[in-house]
Design an enzyme around this catalytic site. Structure first.
Site, PDB file in Angstrom:
ATOM      1  N   SER A 112       0.839  -1.198   0.000  1.00 14.14           N
ATOM      2  CA  SER A 112       0.000   0.000   0.000  1.00 14.14           C
ATOM      3  C   SER A 112       0.876   1.251   0.000  1.00 14.14           C
ATOM      4  CB  SER A 112      -0.889  -0.008   1.238  1.00 14.14           C
ATOM      5  OG  SER A 112      -1.739   1.099   1.217  1.00 14.14           O
ATOM      6  N   GLY A 113       0.607   2.158  -0.949  1.00 19.41           N
ATOM      7  CA  GLY A 113       1.376   3.406  -1.035  1.00 19.41           C
ATOM      8  C   GLY A 113       2.578   3.326  -1.941  1.00 19.41           C
ATOM      9  N   THR A 117      -1.854   2.679  -8.198  1.00 18.89           N
ATOM     10  CA  THR A 117      -2.998   3.356  -8.843  1.00 18.89           C
ATOM     11  C   THR A 117      -2.515   4.380  -9.862  1.00 18.89           C
ATOM     12  OG1 THR A 117      -4.362   3.008  -6.896  1.00 18.89           O
ATOM     13  CG2 THR A 117      -5.056   4.746  -8.390  1.00 18.89           C
ATOM     14  N   ASN A 162      -0.971   5.489   3.162  1.00 15.86           N
ATOM     15  CA  ASN A 162      -1.152   6.020   1.799  1.00 15.86           C
ATOM     16  C   ASN A 162      -2.302   7.013   1.805  1.00 15.86           C
ATOM     17  OD1 ASN A 162      -1.478   6.408  -0.928  1.00 15.86           O
ATOM     18  ND2 ASN A 162      -1.888   4.272  -1.431  1.00 15.86           N
ATOM     19  N   SER A 165      -5.300   5.564  -0.863  1.00 18.57           N
ATOM     20  CA  SER A 165      -5.222   4.103  -0.905  1.00 18.57           C
ATOM     21  C   SER A 165      -6.481   3.514  -1.531  1.00 18.57           C
ATOM     22  CB  SER A 165      -5.051   3.576   0.525  1.00 18.57           C
ATOM     23  OG  SER A 165      -5.047   2.177   0.520  1.00 18.57           O
ATOM     24  N   SER A 166      -6.299   2.597  -2.494  1.00 26.61           N
ATOM     25  CA  SER A 166      -7.451   1.889  -3.084  1.00 26.61           C
ATOM     26  C   SER A 166      -7.993   0.934  -2.039  1.00 26.61           C
ATOM     27  CB  SER A 166      -7.009   1.080  -4.314  1.00 26.61           C
ATOM     28  OG  SER A 166      -6.477   1.917  -5.293  1.00 26.61           O
ATOM     29  N   GLY A 389      -2.814  -2.910  -2.156  1.00 25.00           N
ATOM     30  CA  GLY A 389      -1.495  -3.498  -1.899  1.00 25.00           C
ATOM     31  C   GLY A 389      -1.467  -4.245  -0.584  1.00 25.00           C
ATOM     32  N   GLU A 391      -0.774  -4.978   3.066  1.00 29.71           N
ATOM     33  CA  GLU A 391      -0.717  -3.969   4.132  1.00 29.71           C
ATOM     34  C   GLU A 391      -0.713  -4.599   5.522  1.00 29.71           C
ATOM     35  OE1 GLU A 391      -4.059  -1.585   2.976  1.00 29.71           O
ATOM     36  OE2 GLU A 391      -5.491  -2.747   4.131  1.00 29.71           O
TER      37      GLU A 391
END
Length: 1102
Positions: A112-113, A117, A162, A165-166, A389, A391
């Site tokens: 994540s981050g 994306t 993030n 973050s998605s 991602g 995490e």
């Protein structure tokens, strides 16, 4: 252009930052990989290759190399030509899809981050830019691009790791026509993190849309939706975080609304989507108090507004969130009873309604995007996987478990295809290979998803959920006990007092068991569905389409079984495509640019398996292809394999590789595939293939253009001659002449192209003669484009490393609308004056009719009025003010003389031009000219001296480029001399008296010394080189060998290079058999057994 120059954001940097492709690292270790990535990151190079895998490090700032310039640079370029870039991977994917007719996908992975994306957005943006298409295709492109801000608003949130973050996974399939135009698409979304709607961890936010709505709503919307500041809402104020650095919620809101509009969501539906979002916020503010073990709404006034927004009755809302209808079975009968809920259960029910509403709105948006891009049948596609991602948070719940499971599956695909499958393939194909060890995370995937022997975590979880009743911690405790019994001895599993630990590929994660069962069950009670189906808004009723009266059979689907099925379906989809990989790396936790945390990056390098990836790639083969696919792709390289190889495919592949002289150590033949060792060898094949196609494309283009030119030929001449009709006499050889436009061959003249914009179209290009204030002739290249005309000269470089060399110099660049008018005489000469604002240009061109017709056309397009043309036998032009004697005007007088050759006489500020009568002013082109003329009908300038010289170019000028043939050597020399330098001889315009001829020996020695500047004669070697490389392909039908005929012959006085496939090329002194003397000036002849057309004024009869 022959040699295409490429410039780039890295090409000007002398400093080398590590290696572009880590396969080339001298030492392969985690430390060396981290050091290389760090070097490049610190120098702002965020992309690095491992063979075809792209490593991307998040820079946490906007980088300068994502402009249209880079898109143009990477389009159609081989991977090695430019520095690593996401555009190179995308272009490779797009071209492979079209060439191999195979679906492609790109798997973007990382924690994540790490920038997944953003990478997906750049891929979509690039495809949108480079693919063609009309209005419908443009609409699909707009939807593809606008789907990003819409889904980000509803599906992304700020987490501690993030800022964007998605919180859902998406697989975006862009569908293409066979021509490579994006004409459809489909989004599959995975596991939206619904729990975020009702609670967030510290320093995190809810989904972006809430803050966007509160910041960006209009005054009217604020009033209608009852919007307050974010700290007023329970669903937003738990984390006490409302703003994100670098995010403008107000402008993002307008972008979100615009995206809904582009996608085609009706205005009323857009309004209801926002109404539901606001309704969820108000729903969260309903709190409960306990009265005799039962829950009561603390403040009944707070029920009214959410009920109004959702179009339901407030009393029914009160009833459904504080009680539940339960079915009980007694014997064969079943009856429903209402059970009153306690505070915990009521809060859970309220939250379940909020989460259910939000998830269904999100699904509606995804479905709307898919509907807008729907395509009835599939051709080609490129899939972009952008998924949450890996995490690890302080508290990791059910959502993190699912997210990390999906990442575990993606890692397995990467291992399967890049490490395991590759090594197995070498063994199967009989390639010599030493196995390379790596960690295969299939063992972790099995731990989570196995059905039996032993059952995986998800199976145990589903079993517990099937037998649980009501809510509470009891089920979670049962889960932990059953997990300990089922997988307690597994090496990748541990228990702890309130949860369990899984040793993922990316590290150990401790999961908190609280709420696992409830979130996995993911059931929206029938009471709540009934409540929403009673809404007065049809849109909300549409979100709840369930048929509650239908019999319920079997176990309800759980969240974990859903995500397991989606993950496995996704893997199957990806396995059917040709995969490409982007491995994203997060350099720090501070989210600051140029901040590098060594240990964090090293950890990612280790768990991403980059070292093993490099070792397999270095020891292995960059490219492998089954024989028939390889033959299909590269068949064009040899006549034997084109259009298809007849014989054993293996031998065909070997023949191809030998014909391109590939070293035998660069490839190995497997049982059914060919393996090519280095990317460079593959690039060689690709480059040769491109050249072949380019050559054939040029032949086709040439034939097609010629065909079109012949059809439009008469019309063009008619239009052009209309400009001069009844105003000016015409030259006999020009009236039926074909129009070519580019007489300089601009495609192969980068030295002239440099002054124009990269894709600026050339309408007309030719060498003209410009006369200065003293009527001295100077050669200039005149180039006309849709907006400008250019005059380009040549000068000798005075200093620097190129001192003494002749270089092209831009003398003038004028906007077409800046031309005031054009003046011409009424006689058959080739002079014309372009009147501009400050000074005028006095020019001479044998193609003046063509030039002026194009100039008039462009002028009218730009200004919406006609260009003024004036015809008179006394013309004036203004000269630029220079020094003491500058400025003022010059006159040109045209007199009736003898013959078709202009005689010039200069005296002071006046030039007298004498020329004989031409064709009458009312002459028009004849249709007969079509049959007479062949090829491009390029006529050299006629000679203009006191003695009649042959109307052909003088000296060594190729194809009469100079167009000076006055038998005046001094003029010839000045034409090539620098514009600022005067020769020592007398001025060129002072012509000898009648009867006195100027001869070459009269030239002063100082001018003779400049001959070393001319292009040297290339001799026999040059002829052979031209024959083998430059000579145009002969016409399709080869003439039969003819017996020698003793007929008229001629000898070439000047070199001529054929401008078309049906023209002859010859050198000075070549003897040509004359087959036909045509009155148009184009003769037909034979040279070295080849027949073709050539200009009669380049030769003399013998």
């Amino acid at each position: 252009m022959g040699s295409k120059e490429r410039f780039h954001w890295q090409s000007h940097n002398v400093k080398q930052s590590g290696v572009d492709d880590m396969v080339l690292l001298s030492k392969i270790s985690e430390d060396a990989i981290v050091e290389n990535l760090k070097k490049r990151f610190m120098d702002d190079y965020i992309f690095t290759y491992i063979g075809s895998v792209l490593i991307s490090v998040n820079p946490f700032k906007q980088m300068p190399y994502f402009t249209d310039r880079e898109i143009e640079l990477y389009q159609g370029a081989a991977q090695y030509e430019n520095p690593p870039h996401i555009y190179a991977l995308t272009d490779n994917m797009y071209r492979n899809m079209l060439i191999d007719s195979e679906n492609q996908c790109v798997i973007i992975s990382g924690e994540s981050g790490a920038g997944k994306t953003v990478a997906a957005k750049y891929i979509m943006g690039y495809i949108s830019k480079v693919s063609g298409g009309g209005e419908k295709v443009q609409h699909v492109k707009d939807i593809i691009l606008q789907s990003n801000p819409l889904l980000e608003a509803f599906g992304n949130a700020k987490t501690v790791r993030n800022n964007n973050s998605s919180r859902f996974g998406k697989y975006f399939e862009i569908q293409f026509s066979r021509g490579g135009e994006p004409d459809g698409g489909k989004i599959s979304n995975f596991l939206l993190e619904k729990s975020r709607v009702v609670s967030q961890n510290e320093n995190e936010r809810n989904f972006h849309i809430y803050y966007q709505l509160l910041e960006g709503a209009s005054q009217e919307q604020q009033q209608n939706l009852g919007l307050m500041s974010p700290d007023y809402y329970y669903y937003l104020n738990q984390s006490d975080t409302y703003k994100v650095d670098g995010t403008d919620d107000r402008s993002d809101f307008h972008e979100t609304v615009n995206a809904m509009h582009v996608i085609g969501i009706a205005i009323e539906d857009q309004q209801l989507v926002l109404q539901i979002v606001a309704g969820i916020l108000h729903l969260g503010n309903i709190s409960f108090r306990e009265e005799g073990n039962y829950a009561q709404v603390e403040s009944p006034d707070l029920l009214a507004f959410p009920a109004y927004l959702l179009g339901i009755d407030k009393d029914r809302l009160n009833e459904k969130i504080t009680s539940r209808k339960m079915d009980s079975k007694w014997g064969g009968r079943s009856e429903s009873i209402n059970v009153t809920l306690n505070v915990e259960q009521a809060s859970y029910t309220r939250d379940a309604l909020a989460k259910g509403l939000y998830a269904r709105v999100f699904d509606f948006l995804v479905e709307s995007i898919n509907r807008a891009m729907q395509k009835p049948y599939e051709e080609y596609s490129i899939g972009v996987l952008d998924i949450y991602g890996f995490e690890i948070f302080q508290k990791n719940g059910f959502e993190q478990f699912c997210i990390n499971f999906v990442n575990e599956k993606l890692q397995q695909i990467f291992i399967e295809l890049t490490l395991k499958a590759e090594q197995e393939e070498y063994v199967q194909e009989g390639i010599k290979w030493t196995p390379i060890q790596y960690f295969n995370n299939k063992v972790v995937c099995d731990l989570i998803e196995n059905k039996l022997n032993p059952p995986g975590i998800m199976s145990v979880l589903d079993d517990v959920c099937a037998t649980m009743h009501a809510t509470g911690e009891g089920a979670d405790q049962t889960l932990l006990q059953k997990l300990q019994a089922a997988v307690g001895t597994h090496e990748h599993f541990n228990s702890w007092n309130s949860g369990f630990v899984i040793h993922h590929y990316a590290g150990k994660v401790s999961y908190d068991g609280n709420g696992f069962c409830e979130r996995n069950r993911d059931v929206l009670f029938t009471d709540l569905i009934e409540l929403m189906q009673s809404s007065e808004h049809g849109f909300i009723r549409m979100l709840f389409p369930e048929r509650l009266d239908a019999d319920k059979k079997g176990r309800p689907t759980t969240a974990s079984s859903k995500i397991k099925k989606q993950a496995n379906d996704l893997v199957n989809t990806l396995m059917k495509c040709t995969p490409h990989y982007i491995r994203c790396i997060k350099p720090n936790e501070t989210k600051r640019p140029r901040d590098w945390e060594e240990s964090r990056v090293k950890h990612q390098v280790e768990y991403l398996g980059l070292k093993e990836n490099i070792r397999v790639r270095r020891a292995g083969f960059a490219y492998r292809r089954v024989f028939h696919k390889f033959l299909q792709r590269y068949a064009i390289l040899t006549p034997e394999t084109w259009p298809c190889w007849r014989g054993d495919e293996r031998q065909g592949v070997q023949h191809l590789l030998q014909s391109v002289n590939m070293d035998s150590d660069q490839y190995q033949m497997g049982r059914s595939k060919v393996f090519v060792k280095n990317p460079e060898s593959l690039f060689l094949l690709e480059e040769m293939r491109e050249r072949k196609f380019d050559g054939f494309a040029r032949v086709i283009q040439k034939a097609w253009r010629k065909h079109i030119a012949i059809r439009k030929y008469e019309q063009m001449r008619e239009e052009a001659s209309h400009i001069l009709y009844n105003f000016k006499e015409r030259r006999r050889n020009s009236i039926n002449r074909n129009f070519v436009g580019d007489y300089l061959g601009m495609e192969d003249r980068p030295e002239l192209r440099q002054f124009m914009a990269k894709r600026e179209r050339i309408d007309f290009a030719d060498s003209v003669t410009k006369y200065d204030r003293r009527f001295k002739p100077i050669k200039r290249d005149f180039i006309l484009t849709p907006k400008y005309f250019y005059l380009i000269g040549r000068e000798k470089v005075k200093k620097g490393p190129e001192k003494g060399q002749i270089k092209e110099v831009l003398k003038k660049k004028v906007e077409i609308q800046a031309v005031r008018r054009v003046s011409l005489s009424t006689r058959q000469d080739d002079f014309f004056i372009l009147h501009e604002e400050n000074a005028d240009s006095f020019l001479e061109s044998i193609f003046k009719t063509e030039l002026l017709s194009l100039l008039c056309k462009r002028y009218e397009e730009l200004t919406q009025r006609k260009l003024q043309l004036s015809f008179a036998d006394t013309l004036q032009f203004r000269v630029k003010k220079e020094g003491w004697g500058g400025g003022g005007t010059r006159s040109v007088t045209f007199l009736r003389g003898q013959g078709n050759v202009a005689v010039l006489k200069a005296g002071g500020k006046t030039l007298t031009v004498s020329i004989g009568d031409g064709l009458p002013k009312n002459s028009k082109p004849t249709k007969k000219g079509i049959q007479q003329s062949g090829g491009h009908q390029r006529h050299p300038a006629p000679a203009r001296s006191t003695q009649q010289a042959p109307p052909a170019p003088s000296g060594t000028c190729q194809n009469g480029a100079a167009r000076f043939s006055r038998n005046d050597p001094q003029r010839q020399e000045q034409m090539y001399s620098p514009a600022h330098k005067q020769g020592r001889g007398p001025p060129a315009t002072v012509l000898p008296k009648q009867g006195v001829s100027r001869r070459t020996k009269a030239r002063p020695p100082s001018e003779q010394n400049l001959e070393f500047l001319n292009v040297p004669d290339q001799g026999v070697a040059g002829m052979q080189r031209r024959r083998s490389i430059n000579q145009q392909p002969p016409p399709a039908r080869r003439p039969k060998p003819q017996p020698k005929v003793v007929g008229p012959r001629c000898q070439a006085m000047y070199q001529y290079i054929g401008q078309d496939v049906d023209e002859l090329s010859f050198n000075v002194g070549d003897v040509i058999d004359i087959l036909l003397e045509d009155p148009s000036g184009w003769w037909k002849g034979r040279l070295h057994g080849k027949e073709g057309l050539f200009p009669g004024n380049y030769v003399k009869k013998i």
